[in-house]
Design an enzyme around this catalytic site. Structure first.
Site: not given
Ligand code: FE2
Length: 430
Positions: A58, A60, A153, A211, A214, A310, A316
């Protein structure tokens, strides 16, 4: 016969020791004691661990290494991260996305990370990041397996254009169907998005990786819909639920019903411990929830579990280094998984389990598997996690593609040896 590579005196994750591994024509030809043959290159593992490559299930990659663009996340929340990414998106260029992604792939390879499943945001009508990461996938293919997930997203229904964009992204060659039901406007919209996205995957013969939940909201239960749709559409073993952080806060009775449903549907669970522990609990005073989903309980139900990185230096998360041992290390702490067996399970959750979810062919250390492996400066998996061990050699299809010198500590203490092993602090004979 002359092999491409022989690695001598290796420990393996299954506990076998002192083995030689021979690779020929990009595949593992033999794993035995005492292979006496010629090879283009011979590495002495010296009793250290040889592992199949790390796998990040996982990530991005369209956002990675963008930290500070256009500003930093002040609150540390998921929602500010999404807003910040939205500010950056109009200014993305294909060149910049490709350059950052390739730089990250170099870092990943140096850490023995040879397969990544990356989500790619499709909520930009230009599909700029999709084209950029498809180009990256093509360029890195000789040394890294990159699988892409079409990720809405800003919401599949909530973001104008996302419904069409997602299909276009899949038409362009994106591999997996994504989703974000907890970010839709209502619970009903979230459930509807799960249904529609699973139907798209069923129609196209694709996998699903959403996702899912979350959030710290214990009533966010889209995983229930995802398990139901998986079973209804016959998608068993093709669906993964990422994050599942709401489960951390759910009622125990409800979870006791939910986990068997997930197991029955063959839905895999993906936690992202580094990110879960810093993003969740932000609205709590004390005690602060830790956010990571219930991995030990899911493991006990036979649910396939894996850990992802991630984020690395993005809206983030400001930290990260492409090191899946750091991910496993955090999971052990957050999940209270400190037994020997549980720590080894956490190692599997960054190697063989994510490889299974991704459907990687030829993954493993058996004869006939791809000649892909990592030599770590550690005797076993637990020591590798404890030390975040150096990757002495990273091998792809029988070729050494990255090397890091062994770490030796030089001490300058009176009357004591001045060279020690970083694992044990035992003296090293010069
Ligand atoms: Fe994510």
């Amino acid at each position: 016969m002359t092999f491409d590579l022989i690695i001598r005196n290796a420990n393996l994750p299954d506990g076998r020791t002192g083995l030689d591994i021979a690779i020929k024509d990009g595949r593992i030809a033999a794993v035995e004691h005492g292979i006496h043959a010629e090879a283009s290159r011979i590495l002495d593992a010296g009793g250290y661990l040889v592992s199949p490559p790390f796998v990040d299930i996982h990530f991005h990659m369209d956002a990675t290494l963008s930290l500070g663009l256009p500003r930093l996340n002040q609150s540390g929340t998921l929602l500010e991260g999404i807003a910040l990414w939205g500010e950056l998106k109009p200014f993305l260029t294909p060149e910049a996305v490709i350059e950052r992604a390739l730089r990250y792939c170099d870092l990943a390879v140096s850490q023995g990370l040879l397969a990544i499943r990356s989500h790619v945001d499709i909520c930009d009508d230009r599909l700029l990041a999709v084209d950029a990461l498809l180009e990256v996938k093509r360029r890195v293919a000789p040394y890294l397996d990159l699988q892409l997930v079409a990720f809405p997203q800003d919401g599949y229904y909530r973001s104008p254009g996302a419904v069409d964009n997602l299909r276009h992204a899949l038409d362009k060659g994106v591999d997996v169907v994504g989703g974000i039901p907890h970010f839709e406007r209502t619970m009903a919209d979230g459930a509807a998005s799960v249904r529609e996205l699973c139907e798209i995957a069923a129609d196209r013969g694709l996998q699903v990786d959403m996702h899912c939940d979350e959030t710290d909201d214990p009533l966010s239960r889209h995983i229930e819909s995802l398990a139901y749709e998986t079973k209804r559409l016959g998608l068993q073993s093709r669906v993964a639920a990422s994050h599942l952080t709401s489960m951390h806060s759910m009622d125990n009775y409800y979870v006791s019903k939910l986990l068997p449903l997930m197991a029955e549907a063959g839905v895999a669970a993906i936690a992202n411990p580094l990110i879960n522990i810093v993003i969740q609990g932000r609205h709590d005073t004390y005690p602060k929830r830790r956010g990571m989903t219930r991995i030990p309980e899911m493991r006990d139900q036979g649910i396939v579990c894996a850990f992802g990185h991630d984020c690395v230096m993005d809206p983030w998360y400001s930290l990260g280094s492409g090191d899946m041992l750091e991910v496993a290390h955090m999971a052990i702490h957050v999940g209270h998984m400190t037994s020997r067996e549980a720590m080894r399970f956490c190692y599997d959750a960054v190697t063989i389990n994510p490889a299974r979810i991704m459907g990687l062919e030829g993954y493993g250390l058996e004869p006939g598997c791809n000649g892909d492996l990592v030599l770590l400066q550690a005797k076993d998996q637990i020591e590798a996690i404890r030390l975040k061990a150096s990757r002495l050699a990273v091998v792809r299809r029988g070729q050494v593609i990255a090397e890091t010198p062994a770490r030796i500590v030089h001490l300058q203490l009176d009357g004591r040896p001045n060279k020690v092993d970083p694992a044990t602090y035992a003296p090293i004979e010069i």
